[in-house]
Write an enzyme that holds these catalytic residues in place. Structure first.
Site, PDB file in Angstrom:
ATOM      1  N   PHE A 116       0.858  -1.176   0.000  1.00 17.21           N
ATOM      2  CA  PHE A 116       0.000   0.000   0.000  1.00 17.21           C
ATOM      3  C   PHE A 116       0.895   1.227   0.000  1.00 17.21           C
ATOM      4  O   PHE A 116       1.980   1.194   0.586  1.00 17.21           O
ATOM      5  CB  PHE A 116      -0.907  -0.012   1.241  1.00 17.21           C
ATOM      6  CG  PHE A 116      -2.319   0.351   0.918  1.00 17.21           C
ATOM      7  CD1 PHE A 116      -3.219  -0.624   0.515  1.00 17.21           C
ATOM      8  CD2 PHE A 116      -2.738   1.668   0.976  1.00 17.21           C
ATOM      9  CE1 PHE A 116      -4.517  -0.288   0.188  1.00 17.21           C
ATOM     10  CE2 PHE A 116      -4.032   2.009   0.645  1.00 17.21           C
ATOM     11  CZ  PHE A 116      -4.933   1.031   0.250  1.00 17.21           C
ATOM     12  N   GLN A 236      -7.216  15.294   3.826  1.00 14.87           N
ATOM     13  CA  GLN A 236      -6.687  14.516   2.698  1.00 14.87           C
ATOM     14  C   GLN A 236      -7.700  14.334   1.577  1.00 14.87           C
ATOM     15  O   GLN A 236      -8.847  13.957   1.842  1.00 14.87           O
ATOM     16  CB  GLN A 236      -6.260  13.132   3.202  1.00 14.87           C
ATOM     17  CG  GLN A 236      -5.666  12.250   2.127  1.00 14.87           C
ATOM     18  CD  GLN A 236      -5.223  10.901   2.688  1.00 14.87           C
ATOM     19  OE1 GLN A 236      -6.017   9.995   2.893  1.00 14.87           O
ATOM     20  NE2 GLN A 236      -3.948  10.775   2.972  1.00 14.87           N
ATOM     21  N   HIS A 238      -8.433  12.116  -1.807  1.00 12.40           N
ATOM     22  CA  HIS A 238      -8.034  10.903  -2.509  1.00 12.40           C
ATOM     23  C   HIS A 238      -8.106  11.235  -3.996  1.00 12.40           C
ATOM     24  O   HIS A 238      -9.059  11.878  -4.441  1.00 12.40           O
ATOM     25  CB  HIS A 238      -9.012   9.769  -2.155  1.00 12.40           C
ATOM     26  CG  HIS A 238      -8.497   8.418  -2.529  1.00 12.40           C
ATOM     27  ND1 HIS A 238      -8.405   8.004  -3.832  1.00 12.40           N
ATOM     28  CD2 HIS A 238      -8.040   7.393  -1.772  1.00 12.40           C
ATOM     29  CE1 HIS A 238      -7.917   6.776  -3.854  1.00 12.40           C
ATOM     30  NE2 HIS A 238      -7.682   6.376  -2.615  1.00 12.40           N
ATOM     31  N   LEU A 248     -15.517   6.487  -3.738  1.00 14.31           N
ATOM     32  CA  LEU A 248     -14.096   6.152  -3.812  1.00 14.31           C
ATOM     33  C   LEU A 248     -13.799   5.045  -4.817  1.00 14.31           C
ATOM     34  O   LEU A 248     -14.457   4.012  -4.830  1.00 14.31           O
ATOM     35  CB  LEU A 248     -13.607   5.708  -2.430  1.00 14.31           C
ATOM     36  CG  LEU A 248     -12.094   5.648  -2.314  1.00 14.31           C
ATOM     37  CD1 LEU A 248     -11.526   7.057  -2.227  1.00 14.31           C
ATOM     38  CD2 LEU A 248     -11.688   4.851  -1.102  1.00 14.31           C
ATOM     39  N   GLU A 251      -7.281   2.673  -4.565  1.00 15.93           N
ATOM     40  CA  GLU A 251      -5.934   2.803  -5.099  1.00 15.93           C
ATOM     41  C   GLU A 251      -5.528   1.542  -5.862  1.00 15.93           C
ATOM     42  O   GLU A 251      -4.706   1.581  -6.765  1.00 15.93           O
ATOM     43  CB  GLU A 251      -4.978   2.975  -3.907  1.00 15.93           C
ATOM     44  CG  GLU A 251      -3.969   4.047  -4.058  1.00 15.93           C
ATOM     45  CD  GLU A 251      -3.449   4.468  -2.691  1.00 15.93           C
ATOM     46  OE1 GLU A 251      -4.006   5.430  -2.138  1.00 15.93           O
ATOM     47  OE2 GLU A 251      -2.504   3.838  -2.180  1.00 15.93           O
ATOM     48  N   ARG A 282      -0.723   9.777  -3.051  1.00 12.37           N
ATOM     49  CA  ARG A 282      -2.038  10.382  -3.250  1.00 12.37           C
ATOM     50  C   ARG A 282      -1.992  11.874  -3.525  1.00 12.37           C
ATOM     51  O   ARG A 282      -2.681  12.363  -4.422  1.00 12.37           O
ATOM     52  CB  ARG A 282      -2.889  10.187  -1.982  1.00 12.37           C
ATOM     53  CG  ARG A 282      -3.379   8.788  -1.823  1.00 12.37           C
ATOM     54  CD  ARG A 282      -4.209   8.629  -0.572  1.00 12.37           C
ATOM     55  NE  ARG A 282      -4.584   7.218  -0.467  1.00 12.37           N
ATOM     56  CZ  ARG A 282      -5.287   6.689   0.521  1.00 12.37           C
ATOM     57  NH1 ARG A 282      -5.704   7.455   1.505  1.00 12.37           N
ATOM     58  NH2 ARG A 282      -5.575   5.418   0.535  1.00 12.37           N
ATOM     59  N   HIS A 349     -11.533  13.087   1.440  1.00 10.19           N
ATOM     60  CA  HIS A 349     -11.529  11.714   1.938  1.00 10.19           C
ATOM     61  C   HIS A 349     -11.346  11.572   3.443  1.00 10.19           C
ATOM     62  O   HIS A 349     -12.038  10.809   4.089  1.00 10.19           O
ATOM     63  CB  HIS A 349     -10.403  10.978   1.210  1.00 10.19           C
ATOM     64  CG  HIS A 349     -10.348   9.518   1.475  1.00 10.19           C
ATOM     65  ND1 HIS A 349     -11.442   8.704   1.315  1.00 10.19           N
ATOM     66  CD2 HIS A 349      -9.333   8.715   1.871  1.00 10.19           C
ATOM     67  CE1 HIS A 349     -11.098   7.464   1.614  1.00 10.19           C
ATOM     68  NE2 HIS A 349      -9.833   7.443   1.965  1.00 10.19           N
ATOM     69  N   ARG A 391      -2.227  11.320   6.159  1.00 13.35           N
ATOM     70  CA  ARG A 391      -2.360   9.938   6.644  1.00 13.35           C
ATOM     71  C   ARG A 391      -1.944   8.948   5.576  1.00 13.35           C
ATOM     72  O   ARG A 391      -2.274   9.105   4.411  1.00 13.35           O
ATOM     73  CB  ARG A 391      -3.814   9.668   7.024  1.00 13.35           C
ATOM     74  CG  ARG A 391      -4.120   8.224   7.315  1.00 13.35           C
ATOM     75  CD  ARG A 391      -5.550   8.016   7.738  1.00 13.35           C
ATOM     76  NE  ARG A 391      -6.502   8.090   6.638  1.00 13.35           N
ATOM     77  CZ  ARG A 391      -6.840   7.059   5.851  1.00 13.35           C
ATOM     78  NH1 ARG A 391      -6.268   5.884   6.015  1.00 13.35           N
ATOM     79  NH2 ARG A 391      -7.733   7.221   4.891  1.00 13.35           N
TER      80      ARG A 391
END
Ligand SMILES: Cc1cc2nc3c(=O)[nH]c(=O)nc-3n(C[C@H](O)[C@H](O)[C@H](O)COP(=O)(O)OP(=O)(O)OC[C@H]3O[C@@H](n4cnc5c(N)ncnc54)[C@H](O)[C@@H]3O)c2cc1C
Length: 585
Positions: A116, A236, A238, A248, A251, A282, A349, A391
């Site tokens: 990730f 944040q 996304h 969403l 990713e 991101r 997000h 984050r």
């Protein structure tokens, strides 16, 4: 109606359920109050996974996870929180497994782990497989598992109860007031300890991945008492939400080989991040998309999106590994990723900031160690400052279980030691809530809540979104003032008592206006760029002046005025100098 519990938990997402479970194990009576049925909480939408250095697939260590978290937070992360987190999350994931959470497995039967963004081995040397997952339904499984465990532990649930006010007197929390959706009745809850876990507030933006209910209710209620909200400027985005809807797009879609293209079909990420292209972090991808749109290379009727291209991938991959998002594109956009390019745009997000707490979730009343006795907070709505200025993916689910658990344990321990605090008479306790509903129901104003909400969401997106500057944010301060003044004139058209969603939404708008006010004031005040806070007029990070947390207070003596204070960052060895080398994206 009047109720009495040793520990009350507000919110039944991952943080609230973990806190309630641990409080219930602590030999005290526990009730969980939620405006949603628990398993409908937003935690259930989390697909990516929960990061923990189990080392099941590749060598991994908690120190590496701690470093990534601090670096991801652009050094605004409190390093004591990151240390506790990176250590505790390992044991917490095994605990979830033992509770019955059906994690995906390696061939040997261990919990499977995948890569990730931002998670690395050996302090930034290469990507590491750290995200534990249950297919693309990790959050859903966490919610189901924790809900079942709470039922077993005897937690009492008050579902579809909206908390409208907290009762705090002389620095001590006494309980709260809640509105029962099905009857329209107000209830008073008396408690020794209250844990707030009411989630984020993404709904202040026009395009957001957040559920309709994420309106920052408890942040606003806390702030209305003259108590601080920490680091609200850090929000944040996304990079990939379905165009217009914000839903969403994981990713994983780029991980599997999806390519971002502008109106001429160009793979534009080659220009912004020549090495890792579409897999850049991101914030870089979000800024690149917005730049393409601003420079006129967007797609769609309003030219405010770009496309994600999966058409070169095998149908099995699209319909197998990306099943959830393929479904969403087919259902909501009428497009088939197997043969169509799918329009996406950055979507609001995650809130890094919120109600400040110490490592046990105890709420802070200032930047120098003051606390609110008996009041705890955890989850997205809290700010233990694990995520600093930005984050990492998979670190929120971890935050919920680690700090939800700590808050539950601390609140139960406190409740075992103290007597019930004094409590005002019901009439006094409910006065503010009664006044609010009275005005919204029976006022003479002609303002419409939906119109104000739309203006708020559009202006926040334009003025305090991905790119920020002093001029636009100063304009937004005035816009919010005007919207707040108009909000005083909102009257709902539906007078009914039962299931009055118009009334609830009007109340939530008031909460959103407060969150937007604190966010805009904090963002305007921070004259540097750091993490998710990206200023066109102050492009550099400035550690000499700004390595500190913002604490935004409502000025209770002057309408619409925000007082800004600060709190030092807890450092523990990781500094920018420690980074192995500047990364080339
Ligand atoms: C689409 C999406 C995907 C994500 N994917 C990931 C991921 O893969 N990994 C990751 O780590 N993070 C992910 N995140 C972030 C993460 O899921 C959230 O930050 C986290 O789930 C928030 O949990 P919570 O317990 O704080 O709040 P929520 O789960 O949002 O729950 C909030 C609770 O508060 C209650 N509530 C709110 N206001 C009131 C009120 N006034 N009165 C009573 N109750 C109230 C609600 O009923 C609800 O039960 C994702 C987020 C989104 C939106």
């Amino acid at each position: 109606m009047h109720h009495r519990y040793d520990v009350l938990v507000v919110g039944a997402g991952g943080a609230g359920l973990m806190a309630a479970l641990y409080a219930a194990k602590g030999d005290v009576s526990v009730a969980c109050i939620s405006k949603l049925y628990p398993t409908r909480s937003h935690t259930g939408a989390a697909q990516g996974g929960i990061g923990a250095a189990l080392g099941n697939v590749q060598e991994d260590h908690w120190e590496w996870h701690m470093f990534d978290t601090v670096k991801g937070g652009d050094y605004l992360t409190d390093q004591d929180a990151a240390e506790v987190f990176a250590k505790d999350i390992i044991d917490a994931v095994y605990e979830l497994e033992h509770m019955g959470l059906p994690f995906s497995r390696t061939p040997e039967g261990k919990i499977a782990q995948r890569k990730f963004g931002g998670h690395t081995r050996d302090f930034g040397k290469a990507a590491v497989e750290r995200s534990c997952y249950a297919k693309d339904r990790t959050g859903h499984m966490i919610l189901q598992t924790l809900y079942q465990q709470n039922v077993k532990a005897g937690t009492t649930f008050f579902n579809e109860f909206h908390v409208t006010d907290l009762l705090i007197e002389d620095g001590r929390c006494q309980g709260l007031v809640a509105y029962e959706l099905s009857t329209g009745e107000l209830h008073t809850f008396h408690a020794k300890a209250v844990i707030l876990a009411a989630g984020g507030y993404g709904r202040v933006f026009k395009i957001t991945s957040n559920a309709l209910t994420l309106t920052g209710d408890l942040m606003s209620i806390y702030y209305r008492k003259g108590l601080p909200l920490e680091d609200m400027e850090f929000y944040q985005f996304h990079p990939t939400g379905l165009a217009k809807l914000g839903i969403l797009v994981t990713e994983g879609i780029r991980g599997e080989g999806g390519i971002l293209r502008n109106d001429s079909g160009e793979r534009f990420m080659e220009r912004y991040a020549p090495t890792i292209k579409d897999l850049a972090p991101r914030d870089i991808v979000s800024r690149s998309i917005i730049t393409e749109i601003r420079e006129g290379r967007g797609v769609g009727r309003d030219k405010d999106a770009v496309n994600i291209d999966l058409t070169h991938l095998p149908r099995e991959v699209i319909e197998g590994k990306l099943a959830e998002i393929t479904d969403l594109a087919r259902t909501y956009l009428g497009m088939d990723p197997v043969k169509d390019l799918v329009p996406i745009q950055p979507t609001a997000h995650y809130a890094m900031g919120g109600i400040p707490t110490n490592l046990d979730g105890l709420c802070l009343s200032d930047g120098s160690g003051g606390t609110v006795e008996g009041l705890y907070a955890a989850g997205e709505q809290a700010c233990v400052s694990l995520h600093g200025a930005n984050r990492l993916g998979t670190n929120s689910l971890g935050d919920l279980v680690v700090f939800g658990r700590r808050a539950g344990i601390a609140a139960a321990k406190y409740a075992r030691q103290v007597e019930y605090p004094d409590m005002p008479e019901t009439g006094d306790a409910q006065r503010e809530s009664v006044d609010l509903f009275e005005r919204l129901r029976n006022g003479s104003g002609k303002e419409n809540a939906a119109a104000i909400r739309k203006e708020l969401q559009e202006s926040m997106m334009n003025n305090v979104g991905i790119f920020r500057n002093g001029k636009d944010m100063a304009a937004q301060v005035d816009i919010i003032k005007e919207l707040k003044a108009r909000y005083q004139g909102v009257t709902v058209s539906d007078p009914s008592r039962r299931y009055n969603s118009e009334l609830i939404e009007a109340m939530e708008l008031g909460f959103m206006l407060d969150c937007a006010e604190a966010m805009t004031a904090s963002a305007l005040n921070r004259t540097e760029s750091r993490g998710a806070h990206d200023r066109e007029d102050f492009t550099e990070r400035n550690d000499a002046e700004w390595l500190k947390h913002t604490m935004a207070y409502k000025n209770l003596n002057k309408a619409d005025d925000v007082i800004i204070g600060y709190k030092p960052v807890a450092l523990k060895g990781f500094t920018r100098a420690f980074e192995p080398k500047p990364r080339v994206y």
